[in-house]
Design a protein around this motif. Structure first.
Motif, PDB file in Angstrom:
ATOM      1  N   SER A   1       0.869  -1.173   0.000  1.00  0.00           N
ATOM      2  CA  SER A   1       0.000   0.000   0.000  1.00  0.00           C
ATOM      3  C   SER A   1       0.906   1.224   0.000  1.00  0.00           C
ATOM      4  CB  SER A   1      -0.894   0.019   1.244  1.00  0.00           C
ATOM      5  OG  SER A   1      -1.835  -1.011   1.202  1.00  0.00           O
ATOM      6  N   MET A   2       0.682   2.138  -0.929  1.00  0.00           N
ATOM      7  CA  MET A   2       1.577   3.291  -1.041  1.00  0.00           C
ATOM      8  C   MET A   2       1.629   4.097   0.261  1.00  0.00           C
ATOM      9  SD  MET A   2       3.694   4.993  -2.897  1.00  0.00           S
ATOM     10  CE  MET A   2       3.445   4.651  -4.646  1.00  0.00           C
ATOM     11  N   LYS A   3       0.529   4.190   0.977  1.00  0.00           N
ATOM     12  CA  LYS A   3       0.523   4.999   2.192  1.00  0.00           C
ATOM     13  C   LYS A   3       1.403   4.400   3.285  1.00  0.00           C
ATOM     14  CE  LYS A   3      -3.790   3.123   4.176  1.00  0.00           C
ATOM     15  NZ  LYS A   3      -3.260   2.628   5.455  1.00  0.00           N
ATOM     16  N   ASP A   4       1.786   3.139   3.138  1.00  0.00           N
ATOM     17  CA  ASP A   4       2.686   2.510   4.110  1.00  0.00           C
ATOM     18  C   ASP A   4       4.156   2.710   3.765  1.00  0.00           C
ATOM     19  OD1 ASP A   4       0.556   1.522   5.573  1.00  0.00           O
ATOM     20  OD2 ASP A   4       0.549  -0.421   4.551  1.00  0.00           O
ATOM     21  N   MET A   5       4.431   3.312   2.594  1.00  0.00           N
ATOM     22  CA  MET A   5       5.815   3.444   2.153  1.00  0.00           C
ATOM     23  C   MET A   5       6.486   4.660   2.778  1.00  0.00           C
ATOM     24  SD  MET A   5       6.382   0.882   0.250  1.00  0.00           S
ATOM     25  CE  MET A   5       7.870   1.257  -0.682  1.00  0.00           C
ATOM     26  N   PRO A   6       7.648   4.481   3.418  1.00  0.00           N
ATOM     27  CA  PRO A   6       8.401   5.638   3.920  1.00  0.00           C
ATOM     28  C   PRO A   6       8.792   6.555   2.764  1.00  0.00           C
ATOM     29  CG  PRO A   6       9.278   3.566   4.805  1.00  0.00           C
ATOM     30  CD  PRO A   6       8.315   3.201   3.718  1.00  0.00           C
ATOM     31  N   SER A   7       9.115   7.801   3.075  1.00  0.00           N
ATOM     32  CA  SER A   7       9.450   8.757   2.018  1.00  0.00           C
ATOM     33  C   SER A   7      10.790   8.445   1.368  1.00  0.00           C
ATOM     34  CB  SER A   7       9.444  10.190   2.564  1.00  0.00           C
ATOM     35  OG  SER A   7      10.296  10.304   3.678  1.00  0.00           O
ATOM     36  N   GLU A   8      11.650   7.695   2.053  1.00  0.00           N
ATOM     37  CA  GLU A   8      12.929   7.289   1.470  1.00  0.00           C
ATOM     38  C   GLU A   8      13.056   5.779   1.533  1.00  0.00           C
ATOM     39  OE1 GLU A   8      16.360   9.383   2.769  1.00  0.00           O
ATOM     40  OE2 GLU A   8      15.372  11.344   2.774  1.00  0.00           O
ATOM     41  N   LEU A   9      13.622   5.188   0.474  1.00  0.00           N
ATOM     42  CA  LEU A   9      13.773   3.739   0.371  1.00  0.00           C
ATOM     43  C   LEU A   9      15.225   3.339   0.567  1.00  0.00           C
ATOM     44  CD1 LEU A   9      11.535   2.981  -2.753  1.00  0.00           C
ATOM     45  CD2 LEU A   9      10.862   3.165  -0.359  1.00  0.00           C
ATOM     46  N   PRO A  10      15.482   2.073   0.890  1.00  0.00           N
ATOM     47  CA  PRO A  10      16.863   1.605   1.017  1.00  0.00           C
ATOM     48  C   PRO A  10      17.606   1.741  -0.315  1.00  0.00           C
ATOM     49  CG  PRO A  10      15.325   0.027   1.978  1.00  0.00           C
ATOM     50  CD  PRO A  10      14.504   1.024   1.234  1.00  0.00           C
ATOM     51  N   PRO A  11      18.919   2.001  -0.279  1.00  0.00           N
ATOM     52  CA  PRO A  11      19.707   2.073  -1.524  1.00  0.00           C
ATOM     53  C   PRO A  11      19.551   0.797  -2.337  1.00  0.00           C
ATOM     54  CG  PRO A  11      21.004   2.819   0.359  1.00  0.00           C
ATOM     55  CD  PRO A  11      19.750   2.238   0.923  1.00  0.00           C
ATOM     56  N   GLY A  12      19.377   0.972  -3.644  1.00  0.00           N
ATOM     57  CA  GLY A  12      19.236  -0.172  -4.542  1.00  0.00           C
ATOM     58  C   GLY A  12      17.815  -0.556  -4.845  1.00  0.00           C
ATOM     59  N   LEU A  13      16.847   0.062  -4.153  1.00  0.00           N
ATOM     60  CA  LEU A  13      15.438  -0.249  -4.383  1.00  0.00           C
ATOM     61  C   LEU A  13      14.706   0.991  -4.880  1.00  0.00           C
ATOM     62  CD1 LEU A  13      14.528  -2.431  -1.247  1.00  0.00           C
ATOM     63  CD2 LEU A  13      15.390  -3.180  -3.483  1.00  0.00           C
ATOM     64  N   CYS A  14      13.582   0.784  -5.564  1.00  0.00           N
ATOM     65  CA  CYS A  14      12.805   1.907  -6.092  1.00  0.00           C
ATOM     66  C   CYS A  14      11.335   1.519  -6.188  1.00  0.00           C
ATOM     67  CB  CYS A  14      13.317   2.318  -7.476  1.00  0.00           C
ATOM     68  SG  CYS A  14      13.109   1.039  -8.749  1.00  0.00           S
ATOM     69  N   ILE A  15      10.475   2.519  -6.193  1.00  0.00           N
ATOM     70  CA  ILE A  15       9.076   2.307  -6.571  1.00  0.00           C
ATOM     71  C   ILE A  15       9.043   2.378  -8.089  1.00  0.00           C
ATOM     72  CG2 ILE A  15       6.726   3.185  -6.431  1.00  0.00           C
ATOM     73  CD1 ILE A  15       7.453   4.335  -3.678  1.00  0.00           C
ATOM     74  N   ALA A  16       8.979   1.220  -8.716  1.00  0.00           N
ATOM     75  CA  ALA A  16       9.139   1.140 -10.168  1.00  0.00           C
ATOM     76  C   ALA A  16       7.844   1.386 -10.918  1.00  0.00           C
ATOM     77  CB  ALA A  16       9.705  -0.227 -10.548  1.00  0.00           C
ATOM     78  N   ALA A  17       6.714   1.096 -10.290  1.00  0.00           N
ATOM     79  CA  ALA A  17       5.428   1.270 -10.981  1.00  0.00           C
ATOM     80  C   ALA A  17       4.339   1.560  -9.969  1.00  0.00           C
ATOM     81  CB  ALA A  17       5.070   0.022 -11.790  1.00  0.00           C
ATOM     82  N   ILE A  18       3.416   2.413 -10.374  1.00  0.00           N
ATOM     83  CA  ILE A  18       2.213   2.701  -9.595  1.00  0.00           C
ATOM     84  C   ILE A  18       1.024   2.439 -10.506  1.00  0.00           C
ATOM     85  CG2 ILE A  18       0.963   4.393  -8.231  1.00  0.00           C
ATOM     86  CD1 ILE A  18       3.586   5.904  -7.872  1.00  0.00           C
ATOM     87  N   PRO A  19       0.254   1.400 -10.244  1.00  0.00           N
ATOM     88  CA  PRO A  19      -0.896   1.087 -11.101  1.00  0.00           C
ATOM     89  C   PRO A  19      -2.078   2.013 -10.805  1.00  0.00           C
ATOM     90  CG  PRO A  19      -0.649  -0.556  -9.367  1.00  0.00           C
ATOM     91  CD  PRO A  19       0.506   0.366  -9.231  1.00  0.00           C
ATOM     92  N   PRO A  20      -3.186   1.883 -11.554  1.00  0.00           N
ATOM     93  CA  PRO A  20      -4.340   2.764 -11.333  1.00  0.00           C
ATOM     94  C   PRO A  20      -4.801   2.756  -9.883  1.00  0.00           C
ATOM     95  CG  PRO A  20      -4.614   1.527 -13.365  1.00  0.00           C
ATOM     96  CD  PRO A  20      -3.400   0.958 -12.690  1.00  0.00           C
ATOM     97  N   ARG A  21      -5.160   3.940  -9.408  1.00  0.00           N
ATOM     98  CA  ARG A  21      -5.517   4.136  -8.010  1.00  0.00           C
ATOM     99  C   ARG A  21      -6.976   3.776  -7.747  1.00  0.00           C
ATOM    100  NH1 ARG A  21      -3.937   9.922  -5.405  1.00  0.00           N
ATOM    101  NH2 ARG A  21      -3.517   9.216  -3.288  1.00  0.00           N
ATOM    102  N   GLU A  22      -7.212   3.232  -6.570  1.00  0.00           N
ATOM    103  CA  GLU A  22      -8.573   3.036  -6.079  1.00  0.00           C
ATOM    104  C   GLU A  22      -9.006   4.332  -5.377  1.00  0.00           C
ATOM    105  OE1 GLU A  22     -11.677   2.249  -5.880  1.00  0.00           O
ATOM    106  OE2 GLU A  22     -11.208   0.106  -6.125  1.00  0.00           O
ATOM    107  N   ASP A  23     -10.219   4.412  -4.928  1.00  0.00           N
ATOM    108  CA  ASP A  23     -10.747   5.609  -4.256  1.00  0.00           C
ATOM    109  C   ASP A  23      -9.870   5.965  -3.043  1.00  0.00           C
ATOM    110  OD1 ASP A  23     -12.396   7.366  -2.621  1.00  0.00           O
ATOM    111  OD2 ASP A  23     -14.092   6.710  -3.833  1.00  0.00           O
ATOM    112  N   PRO A  24      -9.347   7.198  -2.961  1.00  0.00           N
ATOM    113  CA  PRO A  24      -8.416   7.545  -1.881  1.00  0.00           C
ATOM    114  C   PRO A  24      -9.070   7.963  -0.570  1.00  0.00           C
ATOM    115  CG  PRO A  24      -8.645   9.414  -3.347  1.00  0.00           C
ATOM    116  CD  PRO A  24      -9.474   8.292  -3.939  1.00  0.00           C
ATOM    117  N   ARG A  25     -10.391   8.060  -0.501  1.00  0.00           N
ATOM    118  CA  ARG A  25     -11.042   8.654   0.667  1.00  0.00           C
ATOM    119  C   ARG A  25     -11.017   7.753   1.899  1.00  0.00           C
ATOM    120  NH1 ARG A  25     -16.715  10.251  -2.015  1.00  0.00           N
ATOM    121  NH2 ARG A  25     -16.291   8.261  -3.083  1.00  0.00           N
TER     122      ARG A  25
END
Length: 320
Positions: free
Chosen positions: A91-115
């Protein structure tokens, strides 16, 4: 002819995480040329590994007391770095603002309702709860936003997965709870909320409703990864997470951010509150969008600028 090796997926073992991972497992199999309706082929092309995280094991304290959001990702990221899995579904909201070296958020698929969703046997809106009602949540943001609107509420710590929180509500441990509507919909429970919180009035967590496909940096441009990307969601999430980064957002800072596309513009609302909800700081801005594929950096800059302005105004008032 060389063939694409299986893409091994890592995810948490909660019912919601498995629902999200199962959806992306089928989409990854489709991107690899498989039939997403053939369960055997899906498992062959994109086998799923369940990984228990520290955040799953410790359920009796707020995340800020035991190390923050990264406790939902640490063990999974270790498996990525060790080569035991090839991607992780978060879940994107669980992701810290910085990631460990060597890793990335490579893709974000279509979003569900954010409310945020409001659930209660006693009212259809937060405003209609009885005086002094007990609101169950483990989110500092939801606590602060709710107290800003209803300072009389008795906010109670309520952690656990969706089923656990719903059971506690039914058992009378709280008069109302707030949950991500996206999670309820993915679990087939979208009919349960009594109401939904207006994201302009009370912005959700940055990235709420979106999924993050995390990979090693070397796999960022793989064709199967590129096939999963939603341009509109990526731009909106970039703006929200830019604000999160500028505010040094953690579980100790109540931050909400909501970005959306409207008439060729990216619009963004960012707010932060004092943990007790007595003070709210809020900024809004818009930026023209010419091409979704080239706009993520500009979106992130918009978020960084709004977050920096808000931080300069609020100072330490928004930190627990």
């Amino acid at each position: 002819m060389p063939t694409q090796p299986p893409v091994r997926i890592g995810a948490r073992g909660s019912k919601l995480s498995l629902a999200q991972a199962g959806h992306m497992q089928r989409e990854i199999a489709r991107a690899l040329g498989g039939d997403p309706t053939d369960a055997v082929e899906v498992e062959r092309l994109a086998p799923l590994m369940v990984i228990t995280t520290t955040g799953d094991r410790v359920q009796d304290r707020r995340l800020l007391e035991i190390g923050g959001k990264g406790l939902f990702t640490q063990e999974i990221e270790e498996a990525l770095l060790d080569g035991r899995i090839d991607c992780a579904i978060h879940s994107m909201k669980d992701m810290p603002s910085e990631l460990p070296p060597g890793l990335c958020i490579a893709a974000i698929p279509p979003r569900e309702d954010p409310r945020d969703a409001f659930l209660s046997p006693k009212a259809t809106r937060l405003e209609d709860l009885p005086q002094g009602a007990r609101l169950g949540t483990a989110s500092l943001r939801r606590q602060a936003q709710s107290l800003y609107r209803r300072p009389d509420l008795d906010v109670q710590l309520l952690r656990g997965n969706v089923d656990t929180r719903l059971a506690k509500l039914e058992a009378g441990e709280a008069d109302a709870i707030l949950l991500a509507y996206a999670g309820l919909k993915r679990l087939g429970l979208g009919h349960l909320p009594q109401g939904l919180i207006d994201p302009h009035e009370a912005p959700p967590a940055p990235g709420q409703g979106a999924l993050a496909i995390e990979t090693r940096e070397a796999d960022r441009d793989a064709p199967w990864v590129q096939a999963l990307i939603c341009g509109a969601t990526t731009v909106c999430v970039a703006a929200e997470r830019g604000a999160l980064m500028a505010l040094e957002g953690s579980c100790r800072t109540p931050i909400g951010a909501h970005a959306w596309l409207e008439a060729g513009e990216l619009r963004l609302i960012v707010e932060a509150l004092s943990p007790d909800g007595t003070r709210r700081f809020r900024h809004e801005a818009a930026s023209e969008i010419s091409s979704l594929s080239d706009s993520s950096a500009a979106a992130r800059d918009l978020g960084l600028a709004l977050g920096a302005a808000l931080k300069a105004e609020a100072g330490d008032a928004i930190v627990l």
